[in-house]
Motif scaffolding. Structure first.
Motif, PDB file in Angstrom:
ATOM      1  N   ASN A 148      54.711 -11.162  52.941  1.00  0.00           N
ATOM      2  CA  ASN A 148      54.288 -10.799  51.590  1.00  0.00           C
ATOM      3  C   ASN A 148      53.075  -9.873  51.607  1.00  0.00           C
ATOM      4  N   ALA A 149      52.184 -10.102  52.563  1.00  0.00           N
ATOM      5  CA  ALA A 149      51.032  -9.210  52.691  1.00  0.00           C
ATOM      6  C   ALA A 149      51.474  -7.803  53.058  1.00  0.00           C
ATOM      7  N   ARG A 150      52.496  -7.700  53.884  1.00  0.00           N
ATOM      8  CA  ARG A 150      53.026  -6.385  54.253  1.00  0.00           C
ATOM      9  C   ARG A 150      53.655  -5.702  53.043  1.00  0.00           C
ATOM     10  N   VAL A 151      54.321  -6.482  52.173  1.00  0.00           N
ATOM     11  CA  VAL A 151      54.878  -5.912  50.955  1.00  0.00           C
ATOM     12  C   VAL A 151      53.759  -5.309  50.113  1.00  0.00           C
ATOM     13  N   GLU A 152      52.663  -6.033  49.968  1.00  0.00           N
ATOM     14  CA  GLU A 152      51.535  -5.505  49.186  1.00  0.00           C
ATOM     15  C   GLU A 152      50.895  -4.305  49.877  1.00  0.00           C
ATOM     16  N   GLU A 153      50.867  -4.319  51.182  1.00  0.00           N
ATOM     17  CA  GLU A 153      50.302  -3.178  51.914  1.00  0.00           C
ATOM     18  C   GLU A 153      51.099  -1.905  51.631  1.00  0.00           C
ATOM     19  N   LEU A 154      52.425  -2.043  51.512  1.00  0.00           N
ATOM     20  CA  LEU A 154      53.283  -0.880  51.294  1.00  0.00           C
ATOM     21  C   LEU A 154      53.436  -0.523  49.821  1.00  0.00           C
ATOM     22  N   LEU A 155      53.398  -1.520  48.945  1.00  0.00           N
ATOM     23  CA  LEU A 155      53.714  -1.285  47.533  1.00  0.00           C
ATOM     24  C   LEU A 155      52.548  -1.531  46.590  1.00  0.00           C
TER      25      LEU A 155
END
Length: 255
Positions: A148-155
């Motif tokens: 989920n942190a990676r999702v926020e990092e990208l989006l």
């Protein structure tokens, strides 16, 4: 059938017997055909025959009125969503079943742009996601947090993350199609559930939105079942991609 009956009455009131007779014959023939189709399966008791005759006269105008009222209702401008909630997998990012690797996170086309525009417009955004892999032991809570942190990092950041980590048989109140994730997300974003639109890729997303009193927009993928698409066309909205879905939620197809 209804138009034939209405025309017969209108011509009769205008003292035009010939067209009134033709319209009346058309109405009578169509009504008789409708009644016959309903009577033939039986039972053919006198009470049932009388019931079929009366209701066959009443059903066509009632059905037409219902249809026209629905046409008016769905064509009214919908109020713009005050908050938009997104399913995660196959809606914001490509689905990797039970993903526990942040490096596998890949946004769907258009996700970054629509989210940027929503944030610029001041529209709160959140994520509501079923992640039963935690309950099944396929994903650890730490791995889920990393993905989920990676999702926020990208989006970019989301105003709330509401995630159900339960399995189907756990009896929770949050797993979609239940409304818990949607109602909690609305509370976290400071809006009412009915002011939210949930965008997702399967029927459970649309059902969760409906159960919470929110609106739903389905963005089908090859994995979406045909029955789910058909149900969404009747009861919600269906979009071809994420940008169109956000446009429908905001009352602007060209978003």
């Amino acid at each position: 059938t209804t138009l034939g009956g209405a025309a017969a009455l209108a011509f009769a009131a205008a003292r035009r017997p010939t067209p009134a007779a033709f319209a009346g014959i058309a109405w009578l023939g169509l009504t008789a055909e409708f009644a016959l189709h309903r009577i033939l399966p039986g039972p053919k008791t006198p009470e049932e025959l009388a019931k079929m005759a009366v209701t066959s006269v009443l059903i066509p105008p009632a059905a037409l009125g219902h249809r026209l009222a629905g046409e008016v209702r769905v064509r009214r401008p919908r109020p713009a969503a005050r908050a938009i909630l997104f399913d995660r997998d196959d809606t914001l990012i490509h689905d990797e079943p039970y993903n526990n690797d942040p490096e596998l996170v890949r946004p769907v086309p258009g996700a970054e742009d629509v989210l940027r525009r929503l944030r610029a417009a001041g529209v709160p955004v959140g994520v509501v996601s079923n992640q039963s892999g935690v309950a099944r032991g396929l994903i650890t809570p730490a791995e889920l947090a990393a993905v989920n942190a990676r999702v926020e990092e990208l989006l970019g950041p989301f105003g709330t993350w509401q995630v159900c980590v339960h399995a189907d048989g756990d009896g929770c109140c949050c797993r979609k199609p239940k409304p818990g994730l949607v109602t909690r997300a609305a509370l976290a974003l400071g809006v009412r559930p009915e002011d939210c639109v949930l965008i997702g890729d399967i029927g459970a997303d649309i059902e969760a939105a409906r159960a919470a009193g929110a609106r739903g927009v389905l963005v089908p993928t090859p994995r979406t079942r045909a029955a789910e698409i058909e149900a969404a066309r009747r009861d919600a909205l269906v979009a071809g991609d994420l940008a169109e879905a956000v446009g429908l939620a905001m009352g602007d197809r060209a978003w």
